[in-house]
Design an enzyme around this catalytic site. Structure first.
Site, PDB file in Angstrom:
ATOM      1  N   ASP A  48       0.848  -1.199   0.000  1.00 55.85           N
ATOM      2  CA  ASP A  48       0.000   0.000   0.000  1.00 55.85           C
ATOM      3  C   ASP A  48       0.883   1.249   0.000  1.00 55.85           C
ATOM      4  O   ASP A  48       1.748   1.400   0.867  1.00 55.85           O
ATOM      5  CB  ASP A  48      -0.886   0.022   1.257  1.00 55.85           C
ATOM      6  CG  ASP A  48      -1.762   1.271   1.282  1.00 55.85           C
ATOM      7  OD1 ASP A  48      -2.817   1.255   0.625  1.00 55.85           O
ATOM      8  OD2 ASP A  48      -1.360   2.273   1.926  1.00 55.85           O
ATOM      9  N   TYR A  53       2.891  10.040  -0.063  1.00 57.66           N
ATOM     10  CA  TYR A  53       3.910   9.503   0.854  1.00 57.66           C
ATOM     11  C   TYR A  53       5.334   9.805   0.396  1.00 57.66           C
ATOM     12  O   TYR A  53       6.276   9.652   1.173  1.00 57.66           O
ATOM     13  CB  TYR A  53       3.753   7.976   1.033  1.00 57.66           C
ATOM     14  CG  TYR A  53       2.425   7.535   1.608  1.00 57.66           C
ATOM     15  CD1 TYR A  53       1.532   8.459   2.157  1.00 57.66           C
ATOM     16  CD2 TYR A  53       2.039   6.211   1.596  1.00 57.66           C
ATOM     17  CE1 TYR A  53       0.306   8.061   2.661  1.00 57.66           C
ATOM     18  CE2 TYR A  53       0.820   5.801   2.112  1.00 57.66           C
ATOM     19  CZ  TYR A  53      -0.052   6.740   2.637  1.00 57.66           C
ATOM     20  OH  TYR A  53      -1.266   6.340   3.135  1.00 57.66           O
ATOM     21  N   LYS A  81      -2.869   5.973  -4.259  1.00 53.53           N
ATOM     22  CA  LYS A  81      -3.988   6.874  -3.952  1.00 53.53           C
ATOM     23  C   LYS A  81      -3.816   8.230  -4.629  1.00 53.53           C
ATOM     24  O   LYS A  81      -2.700   8.744  -4.740  1.00 53.53           O
ATOM     25  CB  LYS A  81      -4.084   7.070  -2.423  1.00 53.53           C
ATOM     26  CG  LYS A  81      -3.969   5.768  -1.657  1.00 53.53           C
ATOM     27  CD  LYS A  81      -4.200   5.914  -0.171  1.00 53.53           C
ATOM     28  CE  LYS A  81      -3.794   4.636   0.548  1.00 53.53           C
ATOM     29  NZ  LYS A  81      -2.386   4.600   0.975  1.00 53.53           N
ATOM     30  N   HIS A 114      -7.745   9.401  -1.956  1.00 57.78           N
ATOM     31  CA  HIS A 114      -7.052   9.337  -0.660  1.00 57.78           C
ATOM     32  C   HIS A 114      -7.889   9.970   0.463  1.00 57.78           C
ATOM     33  O   HIS A 114      -8.105   9.368   1.496  1.00 57.78           O
ATOM     34  CB  HIS A 114      -5.695  10.036  -0.794  1.00 57.78           C
ATOM     35  CG  HIS A 114      -4.696   9.627   0.241  1.00 57.78           C
ATOM     36  ND1 HIS A 114      -3.340   9.695   0.038  1.00 57.78           N
ATOM     37  CD2 HIS A 114      -4.847   9.156   1.512  1.00 57.78           C
ATOM     38  CE1 HIS A 114      -2.708   9.271   1.122  1.00 57.78           C
ATOM     39  NE2 HIS A 114      -3.610   8.956   2.030  1.00 57.78           N
TER      40      HIS A 114
HETATM   41  P1  NDP Z   1       0.562   1.246  11.795  1.00 60.54           P
HETATM   42  O1  NDP Z   1      -0.625   1.108  12.645  1.00 60.54           O
HETATM   43  O2  NDP Z   1       0.846   0.257  10.753  1.00 60.54           O
HETATM   44  O3  NDP Z   1       1.795   1.408  12.771  1.00 60.54           O
HETATM   45  C1  NDP Z   1       3.093   1.672  12.301  1.00 60.54           C
HETATM   46  C2  NDP Z   1       3.979   1.896  13.512  1.00 60.54           C
HETATM   47  O4  NDP Z   1       4.085   0.690  14.272  1.00 60.54           O
HETATM   48  C3  NDP Z   1       5.374   2.283  13.117  1.00 60.54           C
HETATM   49  O5  NDP Z   1       5.859   3.180  14.078  1.00 60.54           O
HETATM   50  C4  NDP Z   1       6.125   0.951  13.177  1.00 60.54           C
HETATM   51  O6  NDP Z   1       7.479   1.186  13.443  1.00 60.54           O
HETATM   52  C5  NDP Z   1       5.446   0.279  14.336  1.00 60.54           C
HETATM   53  N1  NDP Z   1       5.428  -1.193  14.243  1.00 60.54           N
HETATM   54  C6  NDP Z   1       5.214  -1.959  13.147  1.00 60.54           C
HETATM   55  N2  NDP Z   1       5.181  -3.261  13.463  1.00 60.54           N
HETATM   56  C7  NDP Z   1       5.398  -3.343  14.790  1.00 60.54           C
HETATM   57  C8  NDP Z   1       5.485  -4.418  15.702  1.00 60.54           C
HETATM   58  N3  NDP Z   1       5.318  -5.680  15.294  1.00 60.54           N
HETATM   59  N4  NDP Z   1       5.729  -4.139  17.011  1.00 60.54           N
HETATM   60  C9  NDP Z   1       5.878  -2.864  17.427  1.00 60.54           C
HETATM   61  N5  NDP Z   1       5.781  -1.796  16.607  1.00 60.54           N
HETATM   62  C10 NDP Z   1       5.536  -2.031  15.302  1.00 60.54           C
HETATM   63  O7  NDP Z   1       0.508   2.729  11.201  1.00 60.54           O
HETATM   64  P2  NDP Z   1       0.333   3.493   9.853  1.00 60.54           P
HETATM   65  O8  NDP Z   1      -0.367   4.752  10.214  1.00 60.54           O
HETATM   66  O9  NDP Z   1       1.595   3.563   9.129  1.00 60.54           O
HETATM   67  O10 NDP Z   1      -0.717   2.620   9.014  1.00 60.54           O
HETATM   68  C11 NDP Z   1      -0.350   1.544   8.187  1.00 60.54           C
HETATM   69  C12 NDP Z   1      -0.449   1.914   6.714  1.00 60.54           C
HETATM   70  O11 NDP Z   1      -1.776   2.251   6.373  1.00 60.54           O
HETATM   71  C13 NDP Z   1       0.330   3.163   6.313  1.00 60.54           C
HETATM   72  O12 NDP Z   1       1.714   2.939   6.276  1.00 60.54           O
HETATM   73  C14 NDP Z   1      -0.307   3.486   5.000  1.00 60.54           C
HETATM   74  O13 NDP Z   1       0.187   2.628   3.987  1.00 60.54           O
HETATM   75  C15 NDP Z   1      -1.771   3.221   5.315  1.00 60.54           C
HETATM   76  N6  NDP Z   1      -2.475   4.430   5.794  1.00 60.54           N
HETATM   77  C16 NDP Z   1      -3.436   4.964   4.981  1.00 60.54           C
HETATM   78  C17 NDP Z   1      -4.078   6.127   5.342  1.00 60.54           C
HETATM   79  C18 NDP Z   1      -5.095   6.719   4.443  1.00 60.54           C
HETATM   80  O14 NDP Z   1      -5.409   7.904   4.617  1.00 60.54           O
HETATM   81  N7  NDP Z   1      -5.641   5.970   3.512  1.00 60.54           N
HETATM   82  C19 NDP Z   1      -3.788   6.824   6.604  1.00 60.54           C
HETATM   83  C20 NDP Z   1      -2.806   6.142   7.423  1.00 60.54           C
HETATM   84  C21 NDP Z   1      -2.206   4.976   7.013  1.00 60.54           C
HETATM   85  P3  NDP Z   1       8.690   0.662  12.526  1.00 60.54           P
HETATM   86  O15 NDP Z   1       8.421   1.054  11.109  1.00 60.54           O
HETATM   87  O16 NDP Z   1       9.857   1.364  13.118  1.00 60.54           O
HETATM   88  O17 NDP Z   1       8.723  -0.826  12.725  1.00 60.54           O
HETATM   89  C1  1BO Z   2      -0.846  12.264   4.587  1.00 64.80           C
HETATM   90  C2  1BO Z   2      -1.853  11.216   4.346  1.00 64.80           C
HETATM   91  C3  1BO Z   2      -2.149  10.381   5.544  1.00 64.80           C
HETATM   92  C4  1BO Z   2      -1.672   8.988   5.426  1.00 64.80           C
HETATM   93  O1  1BO Z   2      -2.350   8.273   4.414  1.00 64.80           O
END
Ligand code: NDP
Ligand code: 1BO
Length: 315
Positions: A48, A53, A81, A114
């Site tokens: 994704d 991003y 997106k 998005h």
């Molecule tokens: P997540 O809920 O996936 O959390 C990510 C965080 O958790 C990072 O800090 C990561 O750190 C940490 N992490 C990952 N795995 C573990 C683990 N097993 N144990 C402990 N910590 C962990 O957050 P996101 O907000 O990034 O959401 C996931 C994805 O969803 C995004 O990356 C994006 O692709 C999508 N998204 C879409 C949105 C939209 O508007 N459509 C909005 C927000 C997200 P580290 O990388 O250091 O491991």
């Molecule tokens: C900036 C957009 C939020 C994560 O999808």
């Protein structure tokens, strides 16, 4: 009708295509995105990403390595997106073409709106007066539909929509959205939206399943999540990903650490039993990690003066 497929690694979409149950998120992956994708493709098939991003070239490089190593493009499911500055009919196709160029792909599996808010080019964060423009939802959707017809994208969908906005879209959509991507985790169950999507045959992908690095919704250290993880001899990350799967949603945890990327997909062949599932689904404090305030609210000038208005006062 979107439904669970017989293979737990996939969900079926109303279009007839399938979406992998677990994908890799790439928001805030920065220069580590290529390596993260390379690590992930050993087990993940869904990546994704989004123009906003700023990592699509890195993701593309990771995908190229994987394909050169023998992974077939047809086995991969790539989501991107359409960003809010491109949310006008005349900008949709070029935005997609730019995304394909950055990803070095000739089609996407899924292209999402998005956020349903149209920003002026170069808008500030948060937007200043006059930087939020009218969103021509029907005009934009017609252009998204043309991308499907021209085989540039296999499926189209939405993200961060409310029930109100979804109902509006469904009134004129000739190609219905296959997917709605939205924040969902035990700390923001968003049950009403999940129900509305199910009712309309729209598959839900849960974003920020671990509580995100944005905001202060750290679910990895939530006492209920930790307790369930200890009891099942799993990690909190695995419990959170598995919880999303058992709700019938696909899920896209983000990590740039090899160990966590591998850990987060070890979620097949076991279940969260009913009692623990109910405990996770009863966490009292329900609050988004990402409410959109910084991106789209202008408290003085509007048009959205509060988070509640962004979400059509549905919460
Ligand atoms: P997540 O809920 O996936 O959390 C990510 C965080 O958790 C990072 O800090 C990561 O750190 C940490 N992490 C990952 N795995 C573990 C683990 N097993 N144990 C402990 N910590 C962990 O957050 P996101 O907000 O990034 O959401 C996931 C994805 O969803 C995004 O990356 C994006 O692709 C999508 N998204 C879409 C949105 C939209 O508007 N459509 C909005 C927000 C997200 P580290 O990388 O250091 O491991
Ligand atoms: C900036 C957009 C939020 C994560 O999808």
């Amino acid at each position: 009708m979107a439904q669970a497929s017989l293979d737990p690694h996939y969900f079926e979409l109303a279009s007839g295509h399938t979406i992998p149950s677990v994908g890799l998120g790439t928001w805030r992956s920065g220069s580590k995105a290529s390596d993260a994708v390379r690590t992930a493709v050993a087990g993940y098939r869904h990546i994704d990403t989004a123009a906003e991003y700023g990592v699509q070239e890195e993701v593309g490089a990771g995908l190229q390595s994987a394909m050169q190593a023998g992974v077939d493009r047809m086995q991969l499911f790539i989501t991107s997106k359409l960003w809010s500055e491109d949310l006008s009919p005349d900008r949709v196709r070029n935005a997609l073409k730019n995304t394909l160029k950055e990803l070095k792909l000739d089609y996407l599996d899924l292209y999402l709106i998005h956020w349903p808010f149209h920003l002026k080019q170069g808008a500030s964060t948060p937007p200043r007066e006059g930087e939020l423009l009218d969103f021509d939802m029907e005009g934009v959707w017609r252009e998204m539909e043309k991308l499907v017809r021209d085989k540039l994208v296999k499926d189209i969908g939405v993200s961060n929509f409310t029930i109100t906005k979804l109902n509006k879209l469904l009134q004129f959509a000739e190609i219905k959205p296959s997917v709605c991507q939205i924040e969902m985790h035990p700390g923001w169950r968003n049950d009403k939206m999940l129900e509305a999507c199910k009712k309309n045959g729209i598959h839900v992908t849960a974003y920020s399943p671990l509580g995100s690095s944005e905001g202060d919704r750290d679910l990895i250290h939530d006492p209920t999540v930790m307790k369930v993880a200890r009891k099942l001899n799993r990690t909190p990350g695995q419990v959170l990903v598995r919880w999303a799967l058992q709700r019938g949603t696909s899920v896209i945890p983000k990590s740039t650490h090899d160990g966590r990327i591998k850990e987060n997909i070890q979620v097949f062949g076991w279940e969260i039993p009913d009692e623990e599932f109910k405990a996770l689904s009863s966490i009292k404090e329900q609050r988004r990690a990402l409410d959109g305030e910084m991106l789209f609210v202008n408290k003085e000038a509007g048009p959205y003066k509060s988070v509640a208005e962004l979400w059509d006062n549905e919460d």
